[in-house]
Design an enzyme around this catalytic site. Structure first.
Site: not given
Length: 208
Positions: A73, A170
């Site tokens: 993000y 991730c």
């Protein structure tokens, strides 16, 4: 080497196009290396290892970044640093370059009173929050094209941490994310920029 700090919010496609053009110019010798500090509006980017199931709620635009890694993000309150460096001048060692990025983040956070740490098998920089909890404070994602680096790092200063809820950051489900504000540190983006500028010469001593 140019050090550039852009005000406001830079749209991701605009930043990506500018970064790729600069990397090409560095490769052909018509431009200097660049370290570019900026912020993006709220968005998600997908790295080359991104898994569809990790995009939980595409509440913001999603872009294919072309860098390594999975989903991340970007948004206001997060310092994004894109590095366009010529690795031909630095031994063509990608692993050493990523280690430099990690050390740069760690030393910069230390100047602001935060202990950032590496974790085996996990990319990025982490903060221990207790015996059973650790959160990610900085992400790393790079791409190397003809030995010129693209993309870079993202450090959470004071972003809206709920925005990370739209993805599995991730690809790691068992740990959370944090920021300087979340840790009780009142540092601003400018404070972080100053720390990055102060520690950069020790990390990249060959840059003017």
């Amino acid at each position: 080497m140019e050090w550039r700090v852009s005000p406001g919010l830079i749209e991701y496609p605009d930043a990506l196009a500018a970064m790729e053009a600069r990397a090409e110019a560095i490769h052909d010798g018509s431009a200097d290396e660049l370290i570019w500090l900026l912020q993006h509006p709220p968005l998600y980017t997908a790295g080359t290892s991104a898994k569809g199931e990790d995009l939980l709620d595409p509440r913001f635009p999603v872009y294919d970044a072309g860098r390594g890694g999975q989903y991340t993000y970007h948004g206001p309150g997060q310092r994004v640093v894109y590095l366009m460096l010529d690795l031909k001048r630095r031994g063509r060692d990608v692993r050493a370059y990523v280690t430099q990025l990690e050390e740069w983040i760690i030393q910069s956070l230390a100047r602001l009173g935060v202990i950032g740490e590496r974790r085996a098998g996990r990319v990025g920089i982490w903060v221990q929050r207790g015996p059973l909890r650790e959160d990610k404070i900085a992400a790393i994602g790079v791409r190397i094209r003809r030995w010129v680096t693209l993309h870079g790092i993202a450090i959470n200063v004071a972003p809206d941490l709920t925005h990370f809820g739209g993805i599995v950051p991730c690809g790691i489900q068992e740990h959370g994310v944090t920021s300087l504000t979340d840790l009780g540190i009142t540092a601003t983006l400018a404070d972080l920029d100053a720390a990055l500028a102060a520690t950069r010469p020790a990390i990249f001593p060959d840059l003017p």
